[in-house]
Design an enzyme around this catalytic site. Structure first.
Site, PDB file in Angstrom:
ATOM      1  N   LYS A   1      26.354  60.573 -11.271  1.00  0.00           N
ATOM      2  CA  LYS A   1      27.332  61.442 -11.930  1.00  0.00           C
ATOM      3  C   LYS A   1      28.349  61.951 -10.920  1.00  0.00           C
ATOM      4  O   LYS A   1      29.558  61.985 -11.188  1.00  0.00           O
ATOM      5  CB  LYS A   1      26.625  62.623 -12.594  1.00  0.00           C
ATOM      6  CG  LYS A   1      27.588  63.587 -13.296  1.00  0.00           C
ATOM      7  CD  LYS A   1      26.901  64.843 -13.793  1.00  0.00           C
ATOM      8  CE  LYS A   1      26.614  65.800 -12.662  1.00  0.00           C
ATOM      9  NZ  LYS A   1      26.170  67.134 -13.142  1.00  0.00           N
TER      10      LYS A   1
ATOM     11  N   SER B   1      24.736  72.739  -1.323  1.00  0.00           N
ATOM     12  CA  SER B   1      24.907  71.317  -1.678  1.00  0.00           C
ATOM     13  C   SER B   1      25.824  70.586  -0.711  1.00  0.00           C
ATOM     14  O   SER B   1      26.769  69.891  -1.106  1.00  0.00           O
ATOM     15  CB  SER B   1      25.425  71.185  -3.118  1.00  0.00           C
ATOM     16  OG  SER B   1      24.557  71.820  -4.030  1.00  0.00           O
TER      17      SER B   1
ATOM     18  N   ARG C   1      29.875  80.210 -16.956  1.00  0.00           N
ATOM     19  CA  ARG C   1      29.780  79.581 -15.636  1.00  0.00           C
ATOM     20  C   ARG C   1      30.956  80.041 -14.768  1.00  0.00           C
ATOM     21  O   ARG C   1      32.096  80.123 -15.228  1.00  0.00           O
ATOM     22  CB  ARG C   1      29.756  78.056 -15.755  1.00  0.00           C
ATOM     23  CG  ARG C   1      28.578  77.542 -16.561  1.00  0.00           C
ATOM     24  CD  ARG C   1      28.377  76.050 -16.390  1.00  0.00           C
ATOM     25  NE  ARG C   1      27.912  75.722 -15.035  1.00  0.00           N
ATOM     26  CZ  ARG C   1      27.580  74.485 -14.654  1.00  0.00           C
ATOM     27  NH1 ARG C   1      27.676  73.487 -15.520  1.00  0.00           N
ATOM     28  NH2 ARG C   1      27.159  74.262 -13.426  1.00  0.00           N
TER      29      ARG C   1
ATOM     30  N   ARG D   1      18.662  78.837 -13.930  1.00  0.00           N
ATOM     31  CA  ARG D   1      17.511  77.948 -13.792  1.00  0.00           C
ATOM     32  C   ARG D   1      16.296  78.652 -13.198  1.00  0.00           C
ATOM     33  O   ARG D   1      15.162  78.309 -13.533  1.00  0.00           O
ATOM     34  CB  ARG D   1      17.893  76.721 -12.966  1.00  0.00           C
ATOM     35  CG  ARG D   1      18.741  75.725 -13.747  1.00  0.00           C
ATOM     36  CD  ARG D   1      19.178  74.534 -12.935  1.00  0.00           C
ATOM     37  NE  ARG D   1      19.800  73.524 -13.786  1.00  0.00           N
ATOM     38  CZ  ARG D   1      20.511  72.497 -13.349  1.00  0.00           C
ATOM     39  NH1 ARG D   1      20.696  72.350 -12.043  1.00  0.00           N
ATOM     40  NH2 ARG D   1      21.038  71.623 -14.188  1.00  0.00           N
TER      41      ARG D   1
ATOM     42  N   SER E   1      29.324  77.712  -5.465  1.00  0.00           N
ATOM     43  CA  SER E   1      29.294  76.301  -5.844  1.00  0.00           C
ATOM     44  C   SER E   1      30.132  75.481  -4.875  1.00  0.00           C
ATOM     45  O   SER E   1      31.293  75.816  -4.607  1.00  0.00           O
ATOM     46  CB  SER E   1      29.844  76.102  -7.263  1.00  0.00           C
ATOM     47  OG  SER E   1      29.933  74.727  -7.580  1.00  0.00           O
TER      48      SER E   1
ATOM     49  N   GLU F   1      19.979  70.634  -7.104  1.00  0.00           N
ATOM     50  CA  GLU F   1      19.764  70.039  -8.423  1.00  0.00           C
ATOM     51  C   GLU F   1      18.348  69.492  -8.575  1.00  0.00           C
ATOM     52  O   GLU F   1      17.899  69.236  -9.689  1.00  0.00           O
ATOM     53  CB  GLU F   1      20.786  68.930  -8.685  1.00  0.00           C
ATOM     54  CG  GLU F   1      22.185  69.456  -8.964  1.00  0.00           C
ATOM     55  CD  GLU F   1      23.026  68.452  -9.716  1.00  0.00           C
ATOM     56  OE1 GLU F   1      22.694  67.257  -9.682  1.00  0.00           O
ATOM     57  OE2 GLU F   1      24.021  68.872 -10.332  1.00  0.00           O
TER      58      GLU F   1
ATOM     59  N   HIS G   1      24.187  77.638 -13.070  1.00  0.00           N
ATOM     60  CA  HIS G   1      24.297  76.266 -13.576  1.00  0.00           C
ATOM     61  C   HIS G   1      24.242  76.277 -15.102  1.00  0.00           C
ATOM     62  O   HIS G   1      24.642  77.251 -15.728  1.00  0.00           O
ATOM     63  CB  HIS G   1      23.212  75.392 -12.958  1.00  0.00           C
ATOM     64  CG  HIS G   1      23.528  74.991 -11.538  1.00  0.00           C
ATOM     65  ND1 HIS G   1      22.900  73.945 -10.890  1.00  0.00           N
ATOM     66  CD2 HIS G   1      24.400  75.504 -10.643  1.00  0.00           C
ATOM     67  CE1 HIS G   1      23.389  73.814  -9.672  1.00  0.00           C
ATOM     68  NE2 HIS G   1      24.292  74.762  -9.493  1.00  0.00           N
TER      69      HIS G   1
END
Length: 436
Positions: free
Chosen positions: A32, A204, A129, A350, A175, A319, A346
């Site tokens: 993705k 990330s 978000r 989560r 993010s 993730e 997210h």
């Protein structure tokens, strides 16, 4: 293949329980992350591009639809080969972001290059978000944005056909997509971008490296030698062919099945070198008790049927957290997963969702601001809510391998990144051996 951009009704699903070790070879759709970046770069390039073996799922169809609405020619008829011919971007147009962070963050910067207004909105949860840092950054380099909410959807980018660019300071600790979004569009800005992150570490990091490497592959001049600073020169991007790697995040639940059942799962078609964090995955799977190997057959994970506890900072691979949390609940010792405060923003919070659902099945879970401590206990069947979140559905499916009677409230949410998930999963558990 049916259009995936419409919101589907919930599809309850009984997670199958494994009676034997799994043994399967899979060929999964493309990444993705790579598909989204290739689409954006292709839309602002100077010639046509092709995406070979891209991911066809709700998120990427929404991205393609948004670019098409802004004037790009995007053909996704062939699942194996998408074609994009760039045209001058234009408005008025509307982009439906669904629940896709890549769409809501990657497309607004190039919408500033459109001649006319571009509106953005999506699923109700998408309005929660965070977008504030990106909106502020774009405004600081000359992009007009109407955003009635407090840094969230809906919004309108009032494109003028040009973006000045220049120096940007941003807190991207919420993010990494805030950074990637600006970098991907920056070559088309008149002054490029000098982007400085100020704040807690950007999560990330592998995704940022992917952005930089794909920009260079498209011909961009980018300097990332100074930590937390990225300098992108203005210039032309070249249309090209993109070979999209299989999706590593999407493969994790299948690899987890090898650990839980003591079996083997091979992801066919894996390249010898990768833009995705394979080495980090190898390290994590080793700590959990598995073995990862790469050869001409593909990327293979073998398990013993015993899962060990894990103490890990997952900030660079956040993730993976839901599936790793499911494995931790099945482990032979406690686990501590940390460094992932940002995944509260997210598709759902989560950390709160995992705490609630794992506790409901009998696990002992202690939620902290940036992670989870999981102390395994005997688990029992029950309902596992998915919160319209594909990663939560993957976690529930992994638990169901070892715990009979787990039912997911909705498995249709996996269409976000892997519409074939329920069929692939059931075939793997019931004895299918090869799904290429």
């Amino acid at each position: 293949m049916a259009n995936l951009t419409a919101t589907r009704p919930p599809q309850p699903w009984q997670a199958p329980t494994a009676s034997d070790p799994v043994g399967t070879t899979l060929r999964l759709p493309g990444s993705k992350s790579m598909t989204a970046r290739a689409l954006i770069l292709s839309a602002i390039a100077t010639g046509p591009s092709t995406l070979r073996r891209p991911l066809r799922a709700r998120d990427t169809e929404l991205m393609a639809g948004g670019l098409r609405a802004m004037g790009a020619h995007v053909s996704i008829v062939d699942d194996e080969r998408w074609l994009l011919r760039p045209h001058p971007l234009r408005g008025p147009s509307h982009v439906d972001v669904g629940l896709a962070g890549t769409v809501m963050r990657f497309v607004p910067p190039i919408a500033g290059l459109a001649d006319g207004p571009v509106t953005f909105d999506g699923d109700p949860v998408a309005r929660t978000r965070p977008l504030g840092p990106l909106i502020a950054a774009l405004r600081s380099i000359g992009v007009r944005i109407d955003a009635p909410g407090a840094g969230s959807l809906p919004l309108t980018v009032r494109g003028t056909g040009r973006v000045t660019g220049g120096e940007v300071v941003i807190d991207a600790s919420g993010s990494s997509q805030f950074v990637s979004a600006l970098l991907l569009a920056a070559p088309r800005f008149e002054r490029g971008v000098v982007l400085r992150h100020v704040g807690p570490p950007v999560p990330s990091a592998p995704h940022l490296r992917m952005t930089v490497q794909m920009l260079r592959a498209a011909g961009a001049g980018i300097d990332d030698t100074t930590p937390d600073v990225w300098v992108v020169e203005p210039g032309r991007l070249t249309g090209r062919g993109w070979d999209i790697e299989p999706d590593l995040s999407g493969a994790l639940p299948f690899f987890a099945a090898a650990l839980v059942t003591g079996g083997r799962v091979t992801l066919a078609g894996w390249p010898p070198s990768s833009l995705q964090p394979v080495d980090r995955l190898r390290e994590l799977l080793g700590q959990l008790g598995g073995e990862l190997s790469l050869d001409t057959e593909g990327l293979t994970v073998r398990g013993t049927g015993v899962v060990h506890g894990l103490d890990a900072d997952l900030s660079d691979v956040s993730e993976l957290t839901p599936v790793l949390a499911a494995l931790a609940a099945l482990a032979d010792s406690p686990s501590r997963l940390r460094g992932v405060a940002h995944i509260r923003g997210h598709e759902t919070d989560r950390l709160a969702a995992l705490t609630r659902e794992l506790t409901g099945l009998g696990a002992e879970v202690i939620e902290s601001p940036d992670g989870l401590e999981i102390r395994p206990r005997p688990l029992h069947g029950g309902q596992f809510a998915t919160y319209d979140d594909h990663r939560m559905a993957h976690a529930g499916a992994v638990l169901g391998l070892a715990v009979p009677g787990i039912s997911l409230t909705d498995v249709a949410c996996t269409s976000k990144t892997l519409p074939e998930f329920p069929a692939l999963w059931s075939a793997m558990v019931t004895g299918g051996s090869d799904h290429r």
